[in-house]
Scaffold this active site. Structure first.
Site, PDB file in Angstrom:
ATOM      1  N   HIS A 247       0.845  -1.174  -0.075  1.00  0.00           N
ATOM      2  CA  HIS A 247       0.001  -0.079  -0.012  1.00  0.00           C
ATOM      3  C   HIS A 247       0.712   1.392   0.020  1.00  0.00           C
ATOM      4  CE1 HIS A 247      -3.521  -2.203   0.232  1.00  0.00           C
ATOM      5  NE2 HIS A 247      -3.340  -2.670   1.491  1.00  0.00           N
ATOM      6  N   CYS A 297      -0.271   2.461  -4.435  1.00  0.00           N
ATOM      7  CA  CYS A 297      -1.285   3.775  -4.689  1.00  0.00           C
ATOM      8  C   CYS A 297      -0.174   4.980  -4.158  1.00  0.00           C
ATOM      9  CB  CYS A 297      -2.418   3.712  -4.091  1.00  0.00           C
ATOM     10  SG  CYS A 297      -3.383   2.539  -4.683  1.00  0.00           S
TER      11      CYS A 297
END
Length: 439
Positions: A247, A297
């Site tokens: 992430h 991301c």
């Protein structure tokens, strides 16, 4: 050059770069008119023997129909029997080099003018004469020379010196694959990330890297692994690669945006990650390329793209599962995961010889399918497989950007990869022979 011959050169580029000493064939190619002296001087200035061989092969592809058979004759004359046989075995038609022909030039017609009646010069002008002979029959070493090159006057891209990339192994590739996140982190598990990790492990092994995979690291462990990597002696290596699958988040920055999360929910700035391997902290990698690939991301915003005309959108060239990556069977977050967020600020001098490739534009989500892996990694892996023996890294990453930008999630959301490039030279991986056909 005949497309068949171009493909033969491309398939055997690795063998030619490895075995050919270009200095032995320069005179033969010059005498046969394949290259001019200026072109040979330019090839000589490209760098090492391998760099010269690589550029020579690329330039051959632009030199017309006689270039390939002339090159075979030069190889045979210089004793490269194995290379000659290798290239000839893929050219069953075969061609013999035509003997030079004497140009046939027809003289221009002479139109006499009566000096006693000068007005007739304007009242009855003769038919417009051609500036050049109407017919020229000449065996040209390169038909392309008859029209000016569109890039004339600009620095040729293939004349830039390339990084040395012939060490064995080429270097170390560290893959950090964060899949299962601690409950208190409020971050979902990254199902499908193991698929990405396995693909990239196989790919970089095929490119002659030693690959080390670390799974589910906390933020302190990420730092420890990078610190240990920086303290290693890379004197016998030509390159170092760090791949982080996790992430991520958006953050302020002075050089490289973004941050990646440890499984404990604490982020490590991309700027800090790259600084471990800069010239100051890792002297044995000074002047050598340091490559970072980040599947994470860059923030929480979803990109809906903008409307373009149909002819501007090219179809994706991947397999049948590409659309399922973009449009999952289920609309739940478990079927198509989105998760990446921001980093912290760091201020350090501009790094050299560093490239950071991001799966998505800073501030936006990065899409991943739980069964097929992420858009970015799937495309990167496939295009490295198909093009590492032909193109440099920056060109391949541009292809990745283009293909991923064509995908859409649920028919609506888009993704745009990109990179921060501080490399000083072209970078060509050690692609195995016929790598575009390998697994």
């Amino acid at each position: 050059m005949d497309p068949r011959h171009k493909k033969i050169l491309q398939r055997n580029r690795t063998n030619l770069v490895r075995d050919l000493d270009p200095s032995e064939v320069y005179d033969g190619l010059l005498s046969r008119g394949v290259f001019t002296q200026d072109m040979i001087d330019e090839i000589k200035s490209s760098g090492t023997r391998r760099d010269q061989a690589r550029q020579l092969v690329r330039d051959l592809e632009t030199r017309g129909s006689r270039a390939f058979p002339a090159f075979l004759e030069c190889l045979r004359e210089c004793g490269y029997e194995s290379l000659t046989s290798l290239l000839q075995s893929e050219d069953p038609v075969g061609q013999s080099v035509p003997s030079p022909q004497i140009p046939v030039i027809r003289p221009l017609p002479v139109c006499p003018i009566d000096v006693r009646e000068p007005d007739k010069i304007h009242s009855n002008p003769p038919k417009e004469l051609p500036l050049y002979p109407t017919e020229i029959d000449i065996a040209s070493p390169s038909p392309e020379r008859l029209s000016p090159r569109p890039t004339q006057g600009r620095t040729r891209r293939d004349s830039i010196q390339s990084y040395k990339m012939d060490a064995s192994p080429c270097g170390l590739c560290l893959i950090i694959n964060n899949v299962e996140f601690e409950q208190h982190s409020d971050l979902k598990d990254r199902n499908g990330s193991d698929i990405d990790s396995d693909k990239l492990e196989r790919r970089f092994k095929s490119l002659n890297f030693d690959v080390v995979v670390k799974r589910n690291l906390k933020h302190k462990q990420i730092r420890q692994e990078l610190s240990a990597l920086a303290k290693m002696d890379h004197s016998n290596s030509d390159c170092c690669v760090v791949i982080i699958l996790s992430h991520g988040t958006e953050a302020t920055h002075s050089r490289f945006p973004g941050a990646v999360y440890g499984v404990d929910g604490t982020s490590v700035p991309v700027q800090v990650i790259t600084n471990y391997l800069n010239g100051q902290h890792c002297p044995s990698l000074q002047g050598k390329p340091k490559l970072f690939f980040l599947q994470a991301c860059g923030g929480g915003e979803k990109d809906t793209g903008f409307e373009v005309s149909p002819d501007e959108v090219q179809p994706c060239m991947g397999g049948p599962d590409d659309q399922t990556d973009a449009i999952p069977v289920s609309s739940s977050s478990d079927s198509l995961s989105m998760s990446d967020e921001p980093d912290a600020r760091a201020t350090l001098p501009t790094p050299s010889d560093i490239l950071v490739s991001y799966s998505t534009f800073p501030g936006y989500v990065s899409w991943r399918d739980t069964k097929a892996g992420s858009w970015y990694v799937e495309t990167l892996d496939r295009l490295l497989k198909e093009n590492a023996a032909i193109h440099d890294l920056v060109t391949i990453l541009m292809m990745v950007n283009n293909e991923v930008s064509q995908n859409s999630a649920k028919g609506l959301f888009k993704q745009m990869p990109g990179s921060f490039n501080f490399l000083r030279k072209l970078l060509y991986f050690q692609a195995p022979p016929h790598s575009q056909f390998s697994t």
